[in-house]
Write a protein that holds these residues in place. Structure first.
Motif, PDB file in Angstrom:
ATOM      1  N   ASN A 101       4.064  46.072  99.949  1.00 24.55           N
ATOM      2  CA  ASN A 101       3.927  45.803  98.508  1.00 24.55           C
ATOM      3  C   ASN A 101       3.732  47.032  97.642  1.00 24.55           C
ATOM      4  N   SER A 102       3.646  48.192  98.252  1.00 24.50           N
ATOM      5  CA  SER A 102       3.359  49.396  97.472  1.00 24.50           C
ATOM      6  C   SER A 102       3.761  50.618  98.285  1.00 24.50           C
ATOM      7  N   GLY A 103       3.684  51.761  97.623  1.00 25.99           N
ATOM      8  CA  GLY A 103       4.007  53.009  98.294  1.00 25.99           C
ATOM      9  C   GLY A 103       3.001  53.354  99.380  1.00 25.99           C
ATOM     10  N   ALA A 104       1.725  53.207  99.050  1.00 22.01           N
ATOM     11  CA  ALA A 104       0.689  53.535 100.033  1.00 22.01           C
ATOM     12  C   ALA A 104       0.849  52.677 101.280  1.00 22.01           C
ATOM     13  N   GLU A 105       1.122  51.407 101.057  1.00 18.44           N
ATOM     14  CA  GLU A 105       1.293  50.502 102.203  1.00 18.44           C
ATOM     15  C   GLU A 105       2.532  50.857 103.019  1.00 18.44           C
ATOM     16  N   ALA A 106       3.584  51.256 102.346  1.00 24.84           N
ATOM     17  CA  ALA A 106       4.788  51.674 103.073  1.00 24.84           C
ATOM     18  C   ALA A 106       4.444  52.888 103.938  1.00 24.84           C
ATOM     19  N   ASN A 107       3.676  53.827 103.370  1.00 19.06           N
ATOM     20  CA  ASN A 107       3.292  55.017 104.135  1.00 19.06           C
ATOM     21  C   ASN A 107       2.342  54.675 105.281  1.00 19.06           C
ATOM     22  N   GLU A 108       1.461  53.705 105.076  1.00 23.19           N
ATOM     23  CA  GLU A 108       0.612  53.227 106.175  1.00 23.19           C
ATOM     24  C   GLU A 108       1.495  52.758 107.335  1.00 23.19           C
ATOM     25  N   SER A 135       0.930  67.505  98.078  1.00 20.56           N
ATOM     26  CA  SER A 135       1.658  66.255  98.300  1.00 20.56           C
ATOM     27  C   SER A 135       0.847  65.091  97.734  1.00 20.56           C
ATOM     28  N   PHE A 136       1.508  63.938  97.646  1.00 16.01           N
ATOM     29  CA  PHE A 136       0.807  62.705  97.284  1.00 16.01           C
ATOM     30  C   PHE A 136       1.394  61.568  98.100  1.00 16.01           C
ATOM     31  N   HIS A 137       0.547  60.882  98.858  1.00 17.70           N
ATOM     32  CA  HIS A 137       1.048  59.809  99.714  1.00 17.70           C
ATOM     33  C   HIS A 137       0.351  58.465  99.511  1.00 17.70           C
ATOM     34  N   GLY A 138      -0.620  58.384  98.594  1.00 20.09           N
ATOM     35  CA  GLY A 138      -1.228  57.087  98.303  1.00 20.09           C
ATOM     36  C   GLY A 138      -2.734  57.144  98.212  1.00 20.09           C
ATOM     37  N   ARG A 139      -3.331  55.967  97.967  1.00 21.74           N
ATOM     38  CA  ARG A 139      -4.748  55.888  97.646  1.00 21.74           C
ATOM     39  C   ARG A 139      -5.583  55.112  98.654  1.00 21.74           C
ATOM     40  N   ILE A 186       6.784  64.487 104.507  1.00 16.24           N
ATOM     41  CA  ILE A 186       6.992  65.273 103.283  1.00 16.24           C
ATOM     42  C   ILE A 186       7.681  64.446 102.192  1.00 16.24           C
ATOM     43  N   GLU A 187       7.454  64.865 100.955  1.00 17.18           N
ATOM     44  CA  GLU A 187       8.289  64.431  99.837  1.00 17.18           C
ATOM     45  C   GLU A 187       9.317  65.544  99.663  1.00 17.18           C
ATOM     46  N   LEU A 188      10.568  65.221  99.412  1.00 18.47           N
ATOM     47  CA  LEU A 188      11.569  66.285  99.236  1.00 18.47           C
ATOM     48  C   LEU A 188      11.435  66.924  97.854  1.00 18.47           C
ATOM     49  N   GLY A 191       6.296  64.751  93.667  1.00 20.56           N
ATOM     50  CA  GLY A 191       6.210  64.118  92.354  1.00 20.56           C
ATOM     51  C   GLY A 191       4.903  64.423  91.650  1.00 20.56           C
ATOM     52  N   GLU A 192       3.830  63.767  92.109  1.00 23.92           N
ATOM     53  CA  GLU A 192       2.518  63.951  91.489  1.00 23.92           C
ATOM     54  C   GLU A 192       2.103  65.426  91.530  1.00 23.92           C
ATOM     55  N   GLY A 193       2.550  66.132  92.558  1.00 25.17           N
ATOM     56  CA  GLY A 193       2.148  67.525  92.766  1.00 25.17           C
ATOM     57  C   GLY A 193       2.751  68.499  91.772  1.00 25.17           C
ATOM     58  N   VAL A 219      10.037  60.974 105.666  1.00 28.03           N
ATOM     59  CA  VAL A 219      10.270  61.388 104.286  1.00 28.03           C
ATOM     60  C   VAL A 219       9.717  60.306 103.353  1.00 28.03           C
ATOM     61  N   ASP A 220       8.720  60.694 102.579  1.00 29.33           N
ATOM     62  CA  ASP A 220       8.110  59.793 101.600  1.00 29.33           C
ATOM     63  C   ASP A 220       9.003  59.801 100.362  1.00 29.33           C
ATOM     64  N   GLU A 221       9.828  58.758 100.254  1.00 29.36           N
ATOM     65  CA  GLU A 221      10.741  58.641  99.108  1.00 29.36           C
ATOM     66  C   GLU A 221      10.255  57.564  98.133  1.00 29.36           C
ATOM     67  N   VAL A 222       8.941  57.370  98.122  1.00 28.09           N
ATOM     68  CA  VAL A 222       8.366  56.364  97.219  1.00 28.09           C
ATOM     69  C   VAL A 222       8.757  56.672  95.765  1.00 28.09           C
ATOM     70  N   GLN A 223       8.777  57.955  95.423  1.00 27.01           N
ATOM     71  CA  GLN A 223       9.161  58.334  94.060  1.00 27.01           C
ATOM     72  C   GLN A 223      10.619  58.794  93.958  1.00 27.01           C
ATOM     73  N   THR A 224      11.094  59.514  94.971  1.00 27.96           N
ATOM     74  CA  THR A 224      12.450  60.082  94.910  1.00 27.96           C
ATOM     75  C   THR A 224      13.540  59.062  95.231  1.00 27.96           C
ATOM     76  N   ALA A 248       9.291  52.637  97.435  1.00 26.80           N
ATOM     77  CA  ALA A 248       8.496  51.651  96.683  1.00 26.80           C
ATOM     78  C   ALA A 248       8.888  51.693  95.215  1.00 26.80           C
ATOM     79  N   LYS A 249       8.251  52.571  94.465  1.00 25.64           N
ATOM     80  CA  LYS A 249       8.308  52.580  92.997  1.00 25.64           C
ATOM     81  C   LYS A 249       9.525  51.905  92.347  1.00 25.64           C
ATOM     82  N   GLY A 250      10.697  52.513  92.440  1.00 32.32           N
ATOM     83  CA  GLY A 250      11.836  51.987  91.686  1.00 32.32           C
ATOM     84  C   GLY A 250      12.475  50.741  92.291  1.00 32.32           C
TER      85      GLY A 250
HETATM   86  C1  PLP Z   1       3.316  56.799  93.854  1.00 31.34           C
HETATM   87  C2  PLP Z   1       3.464  57.395  95.183  1.00 31.34           C
HETATM   88  C3  PLP Z   1       2.822  56.854  96.312  1.00 31.34           C
HETATM   89  C4  PLP Z   1       1.841  55.709  96.199  1.00 31.34           C
HETATM   90  O1  PLP Z   1       2.452  54.524  95.799  1.00 31.34           O
HETATM   91  P1  PLP Z   1       1.533  53.269  95.372  1.00 31.34           P
HETATM   92  O2  PLP Z   1       2.550  52.198  95.089  1.00 31.34           O
HETATM   93  O3  PLP Z   1       0.747  53.680  94.175  1.00 31.34           O
HETATM   94  O4  PLP Z   1       0.677  52.946  96.521  1.00 31.34           O
HETATM   95  C5  PLP Z   1       3.063  57.421  97.544  1.00 31.34           C
HETATM   96  N1  PLP Z   1       3.902  58.470  97.678  1.00 31.34           N
HETATM   97  C6  PLP Z   1       4.539  59.010  96.622  1.00 31.34           C
HETATM   98  C7  PLP Z   1       5.462  60.156  96.839  1.00 31.34           C
HETATM   99  C8  PLP Z   1       4.339  58.502  95.336  1.00 31.34           C
HETATM  100  O5  PLP Z   1       4.946  59.067  94.296  1.00 31.34           O
END
Ligand code: PLP
Length: 394
Positions: A101-108, A135-139, A186-188, A191-193, A219-224, A248-250
């Motif tokens: 349901n979210s990026g963090a969960e996908a990364n989990e 990097s940023f991978h979730g909360r 890694i994120e390619l 984003g947040e960084g 590869v964390d493509e939650v944003q990319t 996730a995001k888009g």
């Molecule tokens: C936003 C983001 C996440 C976290 O996604 P959530 O849906 O807020 O859990 C993880 N990785 C990257 C690269 C993000 O940009």
């Protein structure tokens, strides 16, 4: 009680909130309660890929809601199977998916796959995941620990799970690999960084090295992901084949959804992982429309053209304000202007809102742009005109 008072009284104060009350949107334009319009250069942090109130997305969600929104993952879910096929086929990789349901969960999910792979594929268990600074991978407790930013590892939330280490550059990864390392995440483009893309050749060399050692590239493509950089995945642009990709995001155009895709299709077995909501009818139906609309935009060349148009306006703005901005960063419609100092960043973001254009912060000194991928030329022009006024007033 007015809205701000209500919000402050009943919501936990986890966000430094802006109190502009958006009540509707159309395309890349948002409207507040007084009827004022704002150009959306943020997409709710890279989520509203089709913009607001896209007729096809609205139609699909309404149609699905009128039939069936949710049934558990103990049954087959038709749009979930179709969305899995769609994203695997758009990726060009031979993979299978799990929906969350979210990026963090996908990364989990990605980390769980890596850890089980690390147990089943080596004589001595490998479980460590190397990530990058900034990097940023979730909360969640685990993904926040995977995030390579000390400010997120507050001692109040300890103890954190073991098994994460951080390096500052891709070149530093090689020395950090030990006999317990199973994966690099890694994120390619971070984003947040700070909207910072990594060097293509360096990433390709890393992918090759990891593959030759049987270690995983996540590869964390939650944003990319989902065309944010112009290609379906940034991994496609970088011409690599990751072991695991997260999205996730888009993907849902605003409906919460996350996905983990992997070429290691039999690591997770029944009982290993699950989600109550993940991949339900509503979110996967939304994902099907988002990917259908965006893949045809990409194929027709319209997306590339829009990216070039946005970039031209960004470069023009940069050129006129070289006293404020050091450089432009990012790829596709994931862009940033790096300020010389963080004070400028904060005041640009705040004043932009007052001037009717929504932009985001990234890192300490980057003004970030994540417009809807369908943003019109007129909206791009208006957004940059309003930013010009903001910069002139600094
Ligand atoms: C936003 C983001 C996440 C976290 O996604 P959530 O849906 O807020 O859990 C993880 N990785 C990257 C690269 C993000 O940009």
């Amino acid at each position: 009680m007015d809205l701000e008072t209500l919000d402050k009284r009943y919501l936990l104060p986890t966000y430094a909130r802006n109190y502009t009350n958006f009540v509707s949107g159309k395309g890349a334009t948002l409207y507040d309660e007084r009827g004022r319009d704002y150009i959306d250069f943020a997409s709710g942090i890279g989520v509203n890929a089709l913009g607001h109130a896209h007729p096809k997305l609205v139609e699909a969600i309404c149609d699905q809601a009128s039939k069936i929104i949710h049934i558990s993952n103990l049954q087959v879910i038709e749009p979930q199977a179709h969305l899995a096929e769609r994203i695997v086929s758009l990726s060009g990789y031979d993979m299978a998916c799990f929906f969350a349901n979210s990026g963090a969960e996908a990364n989990e999910g990605a980390i769980k796959i890596a850890r089980k792979y690390g147990e089943t594929h080596f004589e001595k268990k490998r479980y460590k995941v190397i990530t990058l600074e900034h990097s940023f991978h979730g909360r969640t407790i685990t993904t926040v620990k995977a995030t390579g930013q000390g400010k997120f590892h507050q001692p109040h939330f300890s103890p954190y799970p073991d098994g994460f280490s951080y390096v500052s550059t891709i070149a530093d990864i090689y020395d950090a690999i030990d006999d317990e390392t199973v994966a690099v995440m890694i994120e390619l483009v971070q984003g947040e960084g700070g909207v910072e893309p990594f060097d293509k050749a360096e990433v390709q060399a890393l992918a090759k090295e990891l593959r030759s050692r049987g270690l995983l590239l996540i590869v964390d493509e939650v944003q990319t992901g989902v065309y944010r950089t112009g290609a379906f995945l940034a991994s496609n642009l970088y011409e690599i084949e990751p072991d695991i990709v997260t999205l996730a995001k888009g993907l849902g155009g605003g409906v919460p959804i996350g996905a983990v895709m992997t070429r290691h299709k039999s690591v997770l077995q029944p009982g290993d992982h699950g989600s109550t909501f993940g991949g339900n009818y509503l979110s996967t139906r939304a994902g099907l429309i988002v990917t259908e609309v965006l893949s045809s935009e990409a194929q027709s060349g319209a997306l590339t053209e829009r990216i070039a148009y946005f970039d031209a306006r960004l470069q023009a703005l940069l050129k006129r304000h070289e006293d404020i901005f050091d450089k432009s960063v990012g790829i596709g419609l994931m862009r940033g202007l790096r300020c010389f100092d963080s004070k400028a960043q904060a005041s640009i973001v705040n004043k932009a809102m007052e001037a009717g254009v929504v932009v985001l912060k990234a890192g300490r000194n980057t003004v970030r742009f994540l417009p809807p991928l369908l943003i019109s030329h007129d909206e791009i022009d208006t957004g940059f005109e309003r930013l010009e006024t903001v910069l002139a007033s600094l």
